[in-house]
Structures are given as structure tokens and as C-alpha cells.
Design an enzyme around this catalytic site. Structure first.
Site, PDB file in Angstrom:
ATOM      1  N   THR A   1     -30.603 -13.796  49.574  1.00 36.71           N
ATOM      2  CA  THR A   1     -30.439 -12.698  50.523  1.00 36.71           C
ATOM      3  C   THR A   1     -31.594 -11.710  50.458  1.00 36.71           C
ATOM      4  OG1 THR A   1     -29.060 -10.760  50.990  1.00 36.71           O
ATOM      5  CG2 THR A   1     -29.022 -11.542  48.735  1.00 36.71           C
ATOM      6  N   ASP A   2     -31.796 -10.982  51.546  1.00 33.71           N
ATOM      7  CA  ASP A   2     -32.838  -9.936  51.560  1.00 33.71           C
ATOM      8  C   ASP A   2     -32.455  -8.730  50.689  1.00 33.71           C
ATOM      9  OD1 ASP A   2     -30.820  -8.838  53.152  1.00 33.71           O
ATOM     10  OD2 ASP A   2     -32.114  -8.433  54.882  1.00 33.71           O
ATOM     11  N   GLU A   3     -31.151  -8.640  50.316  1.00 28.95           N
ATOM     12  CA  GLU A   3     -30.710  -7.459  49.558  1.00 28.95           C
ATOM     13  C   GLU A   3     -31.342  -7.378  48.173  1.00 28.95           C
ATOM     14  OE1 GLU A   3     -26.613  -6.408  49.765  1.00 28.95           O
ATOM     15  OE2 GLU A   3     -26.391  -7.131  51.809  1.00 28.95           O
TER      16      GLU A   3
ATOM     17  N   LYS B   1     -27.320 -11.721  42.860  1.00 31.41           N
ATOM     18  CA  LYS B   1     -28.160 -12.672  43.616  1.00 31.41           C
ATOM     19  C   LYS B   1     -29.582 -12.669  43.054  1.00 31.41           C
ATOM     20  CE  LYS B   1     -27.272 -14.889  46.775  1.00 31.41           C
ATOM     21  NZ  LYS B   1     -26.707 -16.257  46.935  1.00 31.41           N
TER      22      LYS B   1
ATOM     23  N   TYR C   1     -23.601  -6.896  43.848  1.00 29.21           N
ATOM     24  CA  TYR C   1     -23.824  -8.154  44.581  1.00 29.21           C
ATOM     25  C   TYR C   1     -25.298  -8.527  44.556  1.00 29.21           C
ATOM     26  CZ  TYR C   1     -24.904 -11.084  48.630  1.00 29.21           C
ATOM     27  OH  TYR C   1     -25.425 -12.070  49.450  1.00 29.21           O
TER      28      TYR C   1
HETATM   29  P1  NAD Z   1     -18.954 -16.750  52.222  1.00 28.58           P
HETATM   30  O1  NAD Z   1     -18.360 -15.737  51.319  1.00 28.58           O
HETATM   31  O2  NAD Z   1     -18.487 -16.846  53.629  1.00 28.58           O
HETATM   32  O3  NAD Z   1     -18.758 -18.213  51.590  1.00 28.58           O
HETATM   33  C1  NAD Z   1     -18.964 -18.472  50.225  1.00 28.58           C
HETATM   34  C2  NAD Z   1     -18.372 -19.852  49.913  1.00 28.58           C
HETATM   35  O4  NAD Z   1     -18.585 -20.123  48.513  1.00 28.58           O
HETATM   36  C3  NAD Z   1     -16.875 -19.948  50.162  1.00 28.58           C
HETATM   37  O5  NAD Z   1     -16.583 -21.129  50.869  1.00 28.58           O
HETATM   38  C4  NAD Z   1     -16.276 -19.990  48.757  1.00 28.58           C
HETATM   39  O6  NAD Z   1     -15.055 -20.725  48.681  1.00 28.58           O
HETATM   40  C5  NAD Z   1     -17.396 -20.655  47.971  1.00 28.58           C
HETATM   41  N1  NAD Z   1     -17.334 -20.323  46.541  1.00 28.58           N
HETATM   42  C6  NAD Z   1     -17.225 -19.077  45.984  1.00 28.58           C
HETATM   43  N2  NAD Z   1     -17.178 -19.185  44.641  1.00 28.58           N
HETATM   44  C7  NAD Z   1     -17.273 -20.510  44.351  1.00 28.58           C
HETATM   45  C8  NAD Z   1     -17.296 -21.239  43.125  1.00 28.58           C
HETATM   46  N3  NAD Z   1     -17.190 -20.633  41.928  1.00 28.58           N
HETATM   47  N4  NAD Z   1     -17.433 -22.582  43.176  1.00 28.58           N
HETATM   48  C9  NAD Z   1     -17.531 -23.223  44.373  1.00 28.58           C
HETATM   49  N5  NAD Z   1     -17.488 -22.572  45.567  1.00 28.58           N
HETATM   50  C10 NAD Z   1     -17.369 -21.232  45.541  1.00 28.58           C
HETATM   51  O7  NAD Z   1     -20.524 -16.529  52.140  1.00 28.58           O
HETATM   52  P2  NAD Z   1     -21.637 -16.617  53.296  1.00 28.58           P
HETATM   53  O8  NAD Z   1     -21.696 -15.332  53.998  1.00 28.58           O
HETATM   54  O9  NAD Z   1     -21.453 -17.880  54.046  1.00 28.58           O
HETATM   55  O10 NAD Z   1     -22.951 -16.723  52.382  1.00 28.58           O
HETATM   56  C11 NAD Z   1     -23.404 -17.980  51.904  1.00 28.58           C
HETATM   57  C12 NAD Z   1     -24.641 -17.763  51.047  1.00 28.58           C
HETATM   58  O11 NAD Z   1     -25.664 -17.148  51.842  1.00 28.58           O
HETATM   59  C13 NAD Z   1     -24.410 -16.835  49.865  1.00 28.58           C
HETATM   60  O12 NAD Z   1     -25.159 -17.329  48.774  1.00 28.58           O
HETATM   61  C14 NAD Z   1     -24.958 -15.481  50.322  1.00 28.58           C
HETATM   62  O13 NAD Z   1     -25.419 -14.729  49.240  1.00 28.58           O
HETATM   63  C15 NAD Z   1     -26.091 -15.942  51.229  1.00 28.58           C
HETATM   64  N6  NAD Z   1     -26.440 -15.003  52.332  1.00 28.58           N
HETATM   65  C16 NAD Z   1     -25.478 -14.520  53.169  1.00 28.58           C
HETATM   66  C17 NAD Z   1     -25.850 -13.702  54.239  1.00 28.58           C
HETATM   67  C18 NAD Z   1     -24.830 -13.155  55.215  1.00 28.58           C
HETATM   68  O14 NAD Z   1     -25.181 -12.351  56.071  1.00 28.58           O
HETATM   69  N7  NAD Z   1     -23.577 -13.572  55.170  1.00 28.58           N
HETATM   70  C19 NAD Z   1     -27.196 -13.382  54.444  1.00 28.58           C
HETATM   71  C20 NAD Z   1     -28.159 -13.882  53.539  1.00 28.58           C
HETATM   72  C21 NAD Z   1     -27.759 -14.718  52.502  1.00 28.58           C
HETATM   73  O1  DAU Z   2     -28.530  -8.612  54.226  1.00 32.87           O
HETATM   74  C1  DAU Z   2     -27.844  -9.798  53.937  1.00 32.87           C
HETATM   75  C2  DAU Z   2     -26.443  -9.476  53.468  1.00 32.87           C
HETATM   76  O2  DAU Z   2     -25.714  -9.051  54.612  1.00 32.87           O
HETATM   77  C3  DAU Z   2     -25.750 -10.656  52.794  1.00 32.87           C
HETATM   78  O3  DAU Z   2     -26.447 -11.007  51.627  1.00 32.87           O
HETATM   79  C4  DAU Z   2     -24.302 -10.310  52.451  1.00 32.87           C
HETATM   80  O4  DAU Z   2     -23.650 -11.452  51.926  1.00 32.87           O
HETATM   81  C5  DAU Z   2     -23.599  -9.872  53.723  1.00 32.87           C
HETATM   82  O5  DAU Z   2     -22.282  -9.474  53.412  1.00 32.87           O
HETATM   83  C6  DAU Z   2     -24.349  -8.716  54.407  1.00 32.87           C
HETATM   84  O6  DAU Z   2     -24.265  -7.494  53.623  1.00 32.87           O
HETATM   85  P1  DAU Z   2     -23.957  -6.059  54.303  1.00 32.87           P
HETATM   86  O7  DAU Z   2     -23.355  -5.195  53.272  1.00 32.87           O
HETATM   87  O8  DAU Z   2     -25.144  -5.571  55.047  1.00 32.87           O
HETATM   88  O9  DAU Z   2     -22.861  -6.527  55.414  1.00 32.87           O
HETATM   89  P2  DAU Z   2     -21.478  -5.855  55.900  1.00 32.87           P
HETATM   90  O10 DAU Z   2     -21.017  -6.633  57.087  1.00 32.87           O
HETATM   91  O11 DAU Z   2     -20.523  -5.647  54.784  1.00 32.87           O
HETATM   92  O12 DAU Z   2     -21.949  -4.403  56.397  1.00 32.87           O
HETATM   93  C7  DAU Z   2     -22.917  -4.245  57.407  1.00 32.87           C
HETATM   94  C8  DAU Z   2     -23.175  -2.745  57.548  1.00 32.87           C
HETATM   95  O13 DAU Z   2     -22.010  -2.130  58.109  1.00 32.87           O
HETATM   96  C9  DAU Z   2     -23.419  -2.041  56.240  1.00 32.87           C
HETATM   97  O14 DAU Z   2     -24.387  -0.997  56.438  1.00 32.87           O
HETATM   98  C10 DAU Z   2     -22.070  -1.425  55.873  1.00 32.87           C
HETATM   99  C11 DAU Z   2     -21.462  -1.124  57.238  1.00 32.87           C
HETATM  100  N1  DAU Z   2     -19.991  -1.241  57.306  1.00 32.87           N
HETATM  101  C12 DAU Z   2     -19.419  -2.378  56.864  1.00 32.87           C
HETATM  102  C13 DAU Z   2     -18.044  -2.545  56.920  1.00 32.87           C
HETATM  103  C14 DAU Z   2     -17.397  -3.818  56.409  1.00 32.87           C
HETATM  104  C15 DAU Z   2     -19.230  -0.218  57.852  1.00 32.87           C
HETATM  105  O15 DAU Z   2     -19.777   0.827  58.290  1.00 32.87           O
HETATM  106  N2  DAU Z   2     -17.894  -0.374  57.914  1.00 32.87           N
HETATM  107  C16 DAU Z   2     -17.248  -1.483  57.454  1.00 32.87           C
HETATM  108  O16 DAU Z   2     -15.989  -1.570  57.529  1.00 32.87           O
END
Ligand code: NAD
Ligand code: DAU
Length: 350
Positions: A131-133, A160, A156
Site C-alpha cells: 500500500t501507499d500508506e 504493511k 496498519y
Molecule cells: P480485504 O480486507 O478485503 O481482504 C483481505 C483478505 O485476506 C480476506 O479475504 C481475508 O479473509 C484474507 N485473510 C486475512 N487474514 C488472513 C490469514 N491469516 N490467512 C489467510 N487469509 C487471510 O483486503 P483488500 O482491500 O482486498 O486488500 C488486499 C491487499 O491489498 C492487502 O494486502 C492490502 O494491504 C492491499 N491494498 C489494499 C488497498 C485498498 O484500497 N483496499 C490499497 C492498496 C493495497
Molecule cells: O491508501 C491505500 C489504503 O486505502 C489501503 O492500504 C487500505 O487497506 C484501505 O483501507 C484504504 O485506507 P483508508 O484509511 O484511506 O480508507 P478508508 O476507506 O477507511 O477511508 C478513506 C478516507 O475516508 C480516510 O481519510 C478516512 C475517511 N473516512 C473513512 C470512513 C470509513 C471517513 O471520513 N469516515 C468513515 O466512516
């Protein structure tokens, strides 16, 4: 025959990656390894579950013995690792599970891959999805590039960052053939409704409050999830071993502006007067340590591998809102929790 292990394939991004690859590469076997936590939902893959090149295995990536068995049983030749705890707010209330899954789980997989491939690393590949975080938080100018120093700010992102360091250490120390990508915020179908966009769509539909953290001035860079899946396909197959690629949408939105746009489109699709749901906006206490701004410079991925986002944000957002409105049963199931019991019994270790 290639046998690719995809971890976290029942989650949001993982399910899009599985769908894309299973349909595109009929002569490759894909093993979806997922422990089906609250975020894992096999209903996300109903449309590809019957394909002959797809298998599901329920397992915990922290279980080393099980990982060894799986590598041997499926003759794994490549890994695309997405399994993780992914929600920042959960990491603030329970950081331990983030260290366990994201750091120890990744280390466990790395060790299993290294041991299984140690006599012949030729043609093998361990792709870690990050992730970019990990780069921390930006002020109002500048972008994250692949050389931006790590500065994670939440439990988190710290977990990562820890996993990314282990991946690179295994490349440096054991010559494990790794590749890493760091992506910005994804949106699209099948995202668990704890994240901003699906949560707000569901709340608008049910006329429930929209909880905006702080003043809503934080900025995120949004990318349609299928564009991320295409980037993962490209990097897995064409990326250079040992390299890192940043993935982003060049699409920054202040939260409150995104929320207003989302409300307008959702109101229109629900047949309400546009903007009627603005009354649901409720400013609440800010997220602890809330990162102000993320913005990715994805030039390297464009220049070296020719990737760019395919969708304009307004188009992707409308498509996404329409999907959630059309799939209320999916939403009801994941919010009721019953789906986990049902699908776990139905598909476990099939
Ligand atoms: P998600 O939470 O939707 O899915 C995570 C999956 O991992 C789930 O299916 C869960 O059952 C599985 N999992 C969790 N713990 C496990 C374990 N111990 N063993 C096996 N499986 C397990 O996550 P996502 O949003 O699809 O993100 C996927 C990946 O991409 C993550 O590594 C996250 O850090 C990265 N990522 C997410 C975003 C985003 O915006 N969602 C952006 C950049 C990177
Ligand atoms: O940047 C990549 C990341 O983006 C991934 O690595 C993470 O897995 C993914 O969850 C996401 O993180 P954020 O914290 O940015 O996403 P989230 O959807 O939780 O929140 C987006 C923005 O909205 C953030 O600034 C917090 C705000 N927010 C979020 C929620 C859930 C609110 O204001 N209200 C809310 O209820």
C-alpha cells in the site's frame, strides 16, 4: 504448467485478481488461499468458482506447516500475496492481529516459498501487494515515488511496512525472486462496507448518518479496483525481479468533495432529488493519527510496463454505486454475518 498461489483471493482486491487471471490464463492453475476472516467472502467468486483452473483452500498464512503442505501439494511456481488485515480503524483498536497477519503471515509465506524453491528459483516469483500508506502522509504538495522513504503512521501501515521490509530482505539475503507494488485507495464492487465508499452508499440508501472524520479535508488518490487488478497481472508477468512499482490513479479527492459527488450520483440513481442526502452528513471525531494526504506518482509503471488507469473517476464511481444498489443481497449478507458460516461450510477445502 504454472501453479499460482493467490492469497486473500476471497477479499475485495483479491477476488478481482482471481477473476481476471482465471479467465485470462486458462492453461494456468490458480489456488486461492484464504482463511475467510470477516473480510473474506466466497460469494465474491461465485462466477469463477466452477472453472477447472481454479481451486479454493481455506488456510491461515501464519500456519507454517500448512503453508509447506500447500506449496508441495500444489507444486506452487508463483505467489501473488494479498492476504492481510486491511482496515486502518481496526488496526487502531486491535494492532496485534495486524502484526500477526501482515508481518508474521508474510514472513511465514516467504519462508515456505524459499524452502520449497531453494534448489531451483528459476522462473519462480513472489509478488507482494502493498500500500501507499507505508510512505506516511503528504502535505499539500508532492507525490510518493518508489524511492520515498518509509514513514508509516498507523498500526496498519506499520505492519504493511514491516512485511515489505521482510520481502526485500528475502530477496537480498536468499535471492528469493520478489516483486513489490504499492497502490493507492481502491474502490469498486465487493469492497467490505467498513471502507468509506461502500459504507456511505449503503447508509445513503437506508437514510442513515454519513460519519465524516474531522473536517473531511483529508485527501486520497482513488483507483478503480479492476485497474489495480490489471496492474497486478502486468507486474506479476512483466515486472523486473527485485523492483518496486507504485500504482495510483492520478486522481486525488478531498473526502468531503468525494462524499458530495457520491451523494449526488446516489440520489439520482435512487430517484431522489440530487443532493437531498447531504442532510445525512455528520462530522464526527477524527480518526486518531489520521494521515492528511496520499498521492502516488505511477510514472514508472506507465513508462516501463505501459500501464495506465482505464476509467475516469466519475464513470467508475457511478458504475460502483449502481453495482451496490443492484446487489443489495450481497450487502445484506455481508452486513448480517451469516454469509461466512454458509460459504465456509459449503466450500471449505474443496
Ligand atoms: P480485504 O480486507 O478485503 O481482504 C483481505 C483478505 O485476506 C480476506 O479475504 C481475508 O479473509 C484474507 N485473510 C486475512 N487474514 C488472513 C490469514 N491469516 N490467512 C489467510 N487469509 C487471510 O483486503 P483488500 O482491500 O482486498 O486488500 C488486499 C491487499 O491489498 C492487502 O494486502 C492490502 O494491504 C492491499 N491494498 C489494499 C488497498 C485498498 O484500497 N483496499 C490499497 C492498496 C493495497
Ligand atoms: O491508501 C491505500 C489504503 O486505502 C489501503 O492500504 C487500505 O487497506 C484501505 O483501507 C484504504 O485506507 P483508508 O484509511 O484511506 O480508507 P478508508 O476507506 O477507511 O477511508 C478513506 C478516507 O475516508 C480516510 O481519510 C478516512 C475517511 N473516512 C473513512 C470512513 C470509513 C471517513 O471520513 N469516515 C468513515 O466512516
Amino acid at each position: 504448467m504454472e501453479n499460482i498461489l493467490i492469497t486473500g483471493g476471497a477479499g475485495f482486491i483479491g477476488s478481482h485478481v482471481v477473476r481476471l487471471l482465471v479467465e485470462k490464463y486458462a492453461d494456468t492453475n490458480f489456488i486461492n488461499l484464504d482463511d475467510l476472516t470477516y473480510a473474506g467472502n466466497l460469494a465474491n467468486l461465485d462466477d469463477v468458482a466452477h472453472k477447472p483452473n481454479y481451486r479454493f483452500v481455506k488456510a491461515d498464512i501464519c500456519d507454517y506447516t500448512r503453508m509447506q503442505q500447500i506449496f508441495a501439494e500444489y507444486h506452487v511456481t508463483g505467489v501473488i500475496h494479498l492476504a492481510a488485515e486491511s482496515h486502518v480503524d481496526r488496526s487502531i483498536t486491535d494492532p496485534f492481529i495486524f502484526a500477526r497477519t501482515n508481518v508474521l503471515g508474510t514472513l511465514t509465506l516467504l519462508q515456505a516459498a524459499k524452502e520449497y524453491w531453494k534448489d531451483d528459483m528459476q522462473g519462480k516469483r513472489f509478488y507482494h501487494v502493498s500500500t501507499d500508506e507505508v510512505y506516511g502522509s503528504l502535505d499539500h504538495g508532492g507525490f510518493f515515488t518508489e524511492t520515498t522513504p518509509y514513514d508509516p503512521k498507523s498500526p496498519y501501515s506499520a505492519s504493511k511496512a514491516g512485511s515489505d521490509h521482510f520481502v526485500r530482505a528475502f530477496h537480498n539475503t536468499y535471492k528469493l525472486p520478489v516483486v513489490v507494488s504499492n497502490c493507492s485507495n481502491n474502490y469498486g464492487p465487493y469492497q467490505f462496507p467498513e471502507k468509506l465508499i461502500p459504507l456511505f452508499i449503503n447508509n445513503i440508501r437506508h437514510n442513515k448518518p454519513l460519519p465524516v472524520y474531522g473536517k473531511g479535508e483529508n485527501v486520497r488518490d482513488w483507483l478503480y479496483v479492476e485497474d489495480h487488478a490489471r496492474a497486478i497481472d502486468l507486474i506479476f508477468h512483466k515486472g523486473k525481479i527485485g523492483e518496486t512499482y507504485n500504482i495510483g490513479g492520478f486522481n486525488e479527492w478531498k473526502n468531503i468533495d468525494l462524499i458530495r459527488l457520491l451523494i449526488r450520483v446516489a440520489d439520482r440513481l435512487l430517484g431522489r432529488e440530487e443532493g437531498a442526502s447531504e442532510k445525512l452528513i455528520t462530522y464526527i471525531t477524527d480518526r486518531a493519527g489520521h494521515d492528511l494526504r496520499y498521492a502516488i506518482d505511477a510514472t514508472k509503471l506507465h513508462r516501463e510496463l505501459g500501464w495506465k488507469p482505464s476509467l475516469q473517476f466519475e464513470e467508475g464511481l457511478e458504475k460502483t454505486i449502481q453495482w451496490y444498489l443492484n446487489n443489495q443481497t450481497w450487502m445484506d449478507n455481508v452486513t448480517s454475518g451469516d454469509y461466512q458460516k454458509y460459504y465456509t461450510n459449503m466450500y471449505a477445502n474443496r
